[in-house]
Write an enzyme that holds these catalytic residues in place. Structure first.
Site, PDB file in Angstrom:
ATOM      1  N   CYS A  82       5.037   1.166  -4.010  1.00 48.50           N
ATOM      2  CA  CYS A  82       4.400   2.204  -4.463  1.00 48.50           C
ATOM      3  C   CYS A  82       5.456   3.548  -4.338  1.00 48.50           C
ATOM      4  CB  CYS A  82       3.267   2.576  -3.276  1.00 48.50           C
ATOM      5  SG  CYS A  82       1.732   3.111  -4.232  1.00 48.50           S
ATOM      6  N   HIS A 177       0.487  -2.208  -2.660  1.00 50.18           N
ATOM      7  CA  HIS A 177       0.673  -2.394  -1.328  1.00 50.18           C
ATOM      8  C   HIS A 177       0.281  -3.553  -0.838  1.00 50.18           C
ATOM      9  CE1 HIS A 177       1.311   1.774  -0.139  1.00 50.18           C
ATOM     10  NE2 HIS A 177       0.483   1.977  -1.316  1.00 50.18           N
ATOM     11  N   GLU A 179       1.392  -5.031   1.807  1.00 46.23           N
ATOM     12  CA  GLU A 179       1.487  -5.115   3.287  1.00 46.23           C
ATOM     13  C   GLU A 179      -0.195  -4.894   3.791  1.00 46.23           C
ATOM     14  OE1 GLU A 179       2.732  -2.819   1.513  1.00 46.23           O
ATOM     15  OE2 GLU A 179       2.063  -0.900   2.212  1.00 46.23           O
TER      16      GLU A 179
END
Ligand code: GLN
Length: 198
Positions: A82, A177, A179
């Site tokens: 990002c 993202h 994560e």
């Protein structure tokens, strides 16, 4: 992992903890990076999501911009998600006045290409390099890759063709993202790059 190379997460702003936790879960020896000496001590760097203009500004205040550019030049593996992708892009469209990037990825990205925070969405992406199972990706005011130069390659695009994951040598850049959706394969790929150089 004992004796495994140390991996850094650029810890100036953004979702540093999520990346650190994911990397630790994969067995990596993780350290935050805020100063040039801390960058010297790691073999790879994650540039997290957050606000690219803020991370850019802080990186210059902390004297990290040139060391990070030099590390990219030496081939240090880096994973940018990002805002991190924006910082790794050679060219940024819709940047704020005076915003700079580290560069390294031969791409043009457009900031905030998917609209506002409330327009965040999750998508399942095909990423052939990571195998059959689709990637669950969270898009939160992410950038889109508007054009991909000859040195970079596309890892994934949305069904409408918009490019959202690119790779060039040891640099990986994602519009989304991984994560926060529990997707670990990009981080594993990044760790593999580090191990391959060790
Ligand atoms: N819009 C942010 C920027 O321009 C990126 C958003 C994010 O990292 N989730 O830096």
């Amino acid at each position: 992992m004992a004796g495994s190379p140390k991996v850094g997460v650029l810890a100036l702003q953004g979702d540093v903890r999520e990346h650190a936790a994911l990397l630790a879960g994969l067995g990596a020896d993780v350290a935050p990076v805020r100063r040039p000496e801390e960058l010297e001590a790691v073999s790879g760097l994650v540039i997290p999501g957050g606000e690219s203009s803020v991370i850019d500004k802080l990186s210059r205040i902390f004297g990290l911009q040139e060391p990070i550019r030099a590390a990219i030049g030496r081939g240090m593996p880096m994973l940018g998600t990002c805002a991190g992708l924006i910082l790794l892009a050679d060219e940024v469209v819709d940047a704020i006045e005076g915003q700079e990037s580290f560069g390294g990825l031969d791409v043009v990205v457009r900031r905030n290409a998917f609209g506002r925070q409330v327009e965040s969405f999750e998508a399942e992406l095909d990423v052939p390099e990571l195998g059959q199972a689709p990637v669950k990706a969270a898009f939160i005011r992410g950038p889109v890759v508007e054009s991909v130069g000859s040195a970079a390659s596309v890892l994934s695009a949305l069904p409408d063709g918009r490019v959202v994951a690119v790779e060039q040598g040891n640099l990986l850049g994602l519009s989304f993202h991984p994560e926060i959706t529990g997707e670990t394969r990009f981080h594993s790929r990044f760790l593999d790059r580090i191990t391959a150089r060790a």
